[in-house]
Design a protein around this motif. Structure first.
Motif, mmCIF file in Angstrom:
data_model
loop_
_atom_site.group_PDB
_atom_site.id
_atom_site.type_symbol
_atom_site.label_atom_id
_atom_site.label_comp_id
_atom_site.label_asym_id
_atom_site.label_seq_id
_atom_site.Cartn_x
_atom_site.Cartn_y
_atom_site.Cartn_z
ATOM 1 N N ALA A 46 0.618 -1.356 -0.056
ATOM 2 C CA ALA A 46 0.059 0.033 0.013
ATOM 3 C C ALA A 46 0.858 1.256 -0.231
ATOM 4 C CB ALA A 46 -0.787 0.068 1.170
ATOM 5 N N TYR A 47 1.717 1.297 0.900
ATOM 6 C CA TYR A 47 2.851 2.207 0.786
ATOM 7 C C TYR A 47 3.548 2.563 -0.641
ATOM 8 C CZ TYR A 47 6.918 5.288 1.532
ATOM 9 O OH TYR A 47 7.684 6.377 1.671
ATOM 10 N N CYS A 48 3.924 1.420 -1.113
ATOM 11 C CA CYS A 48 4.452 1.582 -2.529
ATOM 12 C C CYS A 48 3.714 2.131 -3.619
ATOM 13 C CB CYS A 48 5.512 0.330 -2.925
ATOM 14 S SG CYS A 48 6.487 -0.381 -1.623
ATOM 15 N N ARG A 49 2.642 1.286 -3.514
ATOM 16 C CA ARG A 49 1.716 1.605 -4.594
ATOM 17 C C ARG A 49 0.973 3.204 -4.532
ATOM 18 N NH1 ARG A 49 1.401 -0.346 -9.166
ATOM 19 N NH2 ARG A 49 1.310 1.918 -9.568
ATOM 20 N N GLY A 50 0.832 3.548 -3.252
ATOM 21 C CA GLY A 50 0.633 4.835 -3.018
ATOM 22 C C GLY A 50 1.244 5.874 -3.534
ATOM 23 N N VAL A 51 2.791 5.779 -3.187
ATOM 24 C CA VAL A 51 3.526 6.796 -3.708
ATOM 25 C C VAL A 51 4.045 6.738 -5.113
ATOM 26 C CG1 VAL A 51 5.928 5.512 -3.310
ATOM 27 C CG2 VAL A 51 5.827 7.836 -3.038
ATOM 28 N N ASP A 56 2.534 9.237 -10.533
ATOM 29 C CA ASP A 56 2.219 9.165 -11.890
ATOM 30 C C ASP A 56 0.849 9.632 -12.181
ATOM 31 O OD1 ASP A 56 4.568 7.505 -12.408
ATOM 32 O OD2 ASP A 56 3.495 5.681 -11.890
ATOM 33 N N GLU A 57 0.098 9.569 -11.109
ATOM 34 C CA GLU A 57 -1.575 9.865 -11.599
ATOM 35 C C GLU A 57 -2.036 11.214 -10.812
ATOM 36 O OE1 GLU A 57 -3.698 6.631 -10.859
ATOM 37 O OE2 GLU A 57 -2.279 5.149 -12.194
ATOM 38 N N PHE A 58 -1.428 11.569 -9.935
ATOM 39 C CA PHE A 58 -2.067 12.767 -8.905
ATOM 40 C C PHE A 58 -2.343 14.034 -9.772
ATOM 41 C CE2 PHE A 58 -1.734 16.015 -5.812
ATOM 42 C CZ PHE A 58 -2.710 15.534 -4.921
ATOM 43 N N ALA A 59 -3.441 14.619 -9.651
ATOM 44 C CA ALA A 59 -3.914 15.587 -10.541
ATOM 45 C C ALA A 59 -3.305 16.869 -10.216
ATOM 46 C CB ALA A 59 -5.271 15.564 -10.826
ATOM 47 N N GLY A 60 -2.935 17.183 -8.727
ATOM 48 C CA GLY A 60 -2.686 18.320 -8.355
ATOM 49 C C GLY A 60 -1.152 18.645 -8.266
ATOM 50 N N ASP A 61 -0.384 19.294 -7.331
ATOM 51 C CA ASP A 61 0.875 19.380 -7.147
ATOM 52 C C ASP A 61 1.623 18.180 -6.594
ATOM 53 O OD1 ASP A 61 3.251 20.171 -6.248
ATOM 54 O OD2 ASP A 61 2.935 22.181 -5.646
ATOM 55 N N ARG A 62 2.068 17.518 -7.428
ATOM 56 C CA ARG A 62 2.762 16.116 -7.170
ATOM 57 C C ARG A 62 3.867 16.286 -6.074
ATOM 58 N NH1 ARG A 62 2.489 12.907 -12.893
ATOM 59 N NH2 ARG A 62 0.213 13.203 -13.059
ATOM 60 N N LEU A 63 4.697 17.342 -6.216
ATOM 61 C CA LEU A 63 5.994 17.280 -5.327
ATOM 62 C C LEU A 63 5.195 17.697 -3.835
ATOM 63 C CD1 LEU A 63 8.501 19.266 -7.451
ATOM 64 C CD2 LEU A 63 8.509 16.933 -6.865
ATOM 65 N N LYS A 64 4.339 18.381 -3.997
ATOM 66 C CA LYS A 64 3.509 18.810 -2.543
ATOM 67 C C LYS A 64 3.198 17.658 -2.028
ATOM 68 C CE LYS A 64 0.318 21.914 -0.360
ATOM 69 N NZ LYS A 64 -0.533 22.782 -0.491
ATOM 70 N N ALA A 65 2.331 16.833 -2.725
ATOM 71 C CA ALA A 65 1.834 15.673 -2.386
ATOM 72 C C ALA A 65 2.920 14.510 -1.864
ATOM 73 C CB ALA A 65 0.881 15.140 -3.374
ATOM 74 N N LEU A 66 4.136 14.519 -2.581
ATOM 75 C CA LEU A 66 5.047 13.691 -1.894
ATOM 76 C C LEU A 66 5.552 14.029 -0.723
ATOM 77 C CD1 LEU A 66 6.797 13.089 -5.648
ATOM 78 C CD2 LEU A 66 5.583 11.280 -4.003
ATOM 79 N N ALA A 70 6.029 12.033 2.530
ATOM 80 C CA ALA A 70 7.131 11.725 3.392
ATOM 81 C C ALA A 70 6.862 12.073 4.983
ATOM 82 C CB ALA A 70 8.230 12.759 2.785
ATOM 83 N N HIS A 71 5.910 13.164 5.336
ATOM 84 C CA HIS A 71 5.661 13.519 6.363
ATOM 85 C C HIS A 71 4.733 12.464 7.068
ATOM 86 C CE1 HIS A 71 4.131 15.961 9.704
ATOM 87 N NE2 HIS A 71 2.684 15.512 9.268
ATOM 88 N N GLN A 72 3.851 11.568 6.641
ATOM 89 C CA GLN A 72 3.300 10.485 7.086
ATOM 90 C C GLN A 72 4.244 9.470 7.495
ATOM 91 O OE1 GLN A 72 -0.052 10.408 8.175
ATOM 92 N NE2 GLN A 72 -0.282 12.670 7.449
#
Length: 283
Positions: A46-51, A56-66, A70-72
């Motif tokens: 789940a961790y690997c798939r989520g990152v 690959d697919e996140f529609a917003g700011d991917r770097l911010k989401a990453l 990392a915070h989690q």
């Protein structure tokens, strides 16, 4: 091995649902994984798939989401995660004393994907795989209590081979996305170029280059197979299943004459069943 605490069972169930619904060449939670370890495999998956999905697919700011991902992850080691999948992961990390570096490396691979779409040399591609693929094998070995450098290095060979086989399988998809995992140096060596490769049209030069990458990937699989005799039977069978799956992709590429630009090679359900049987009955 302890059971999953009642308070975390719903969190682990969410991980297992994700692992069972995502497409893979082979199921992550195969019958070869000891039952007690399956929830922990699912948490890591789940961790690997989520990152990867963010990268690959996140529609917003991917770097911010990453950064949030990392915070989690940091909370897994220093506090209390806020997301169910991370609460499950924290339990897995603590139970198996898993180091943080492989988890961080996967985030770094997806950060690279946001600004890098080509690789100049084979060594550059191997360095990318060090972040994008090899950490997964190290996490899996950790679930079985292996964190020695010898086994991890052999695991790296198999994981890199699996990653490159996947890239070669997905060339037609990656070209559309503007990602090119065949080294530019190799394209030019065989008389092609990145510009020609970008067109998505197979040529004899590109075909020869893909064949070259397939041959090098076979060698990585051969080296990685040396890990299998050094681990218990259930893990050996799981590793063998992954390797056979990657090798089946290479054979599919060979059968269509190294043209994965025109048609994506696939491993049929029948072949998957035969591979599972081969894995099961081989000593």
């Amino acid at each position: 091995m302890s059971t999953i605490p009642v308070a975390l069972q719903a969190d682990f169930a969410a991980c297992q649902a994700l692992a069972s619904t995502h497409y893979e060449n082979f199921s992550v939670l195969s019958m070869f994984i000891p039952r007690a370890l399956r929830p922990h495999f699912a948490a890591i998956y789940a961790y690997c798939r989520g990152v990867d999905d963010i990268g690959d697919e996140f529609a917003g700011d991917r770097l911010k989401a990453l950064d949030e991902w990392a915070h989690q992850l940091t909370l897994c080691y220093t506090g209390t995660p806020e997301i169910p999948e991370f609460r499950a992961l924290q339990h897995t990390i603590r139970q198996f004393d898993l180091p943080r570096q492989p988890f961080d490396d996967l985030i770094e691979a997806n950060r690279r994907d946001q600004h890098q779409s080509t690789y100049d040399t084979w060594e550059d591609l191997l360095d990318y795989c060090r972040y994008s693929a090899n950490p997964v094998g190290r996490m899996v070995l950790g679930l079985f209590g292996y964190q020695d450098e010898y086994r991890q290095t052999l695991s790296d060979c198999t994981c890199t081979a699996l990653q490159i086989a996947n890239h070669l399988q997905d060339i037609s998809r990656d070209v559309v996305r503007g990602r090119f995992y065949v080294p530019i140096e190799d394209l030019e060596r065989f008389g092609s170029s990145l510009a020609e490769y970008r067109t998505g049209v197979i040529t004899e030069a590109i075909r020869a280059c893909i064949r070259h990458e397939v041959e090098r990937t076979w060698e990585l699989f051969r080296r990685g197979a040396e890990l299998e005799p050094t681990v218990p039977k259930r893990l050996r069978m799981q590793l063998r299943l992954y390797r056979y799956g990657g090798e089946a992709v290479l054979r599919a590429l060979e059968q269509q004459n190294y043209d994965s630009l025109s048609h994506r090679p696939v491993v049929s359900t029948g072949k998957k069943v035969r591979i599972a049987c081969k894995t099961l009955f081989k000593p």
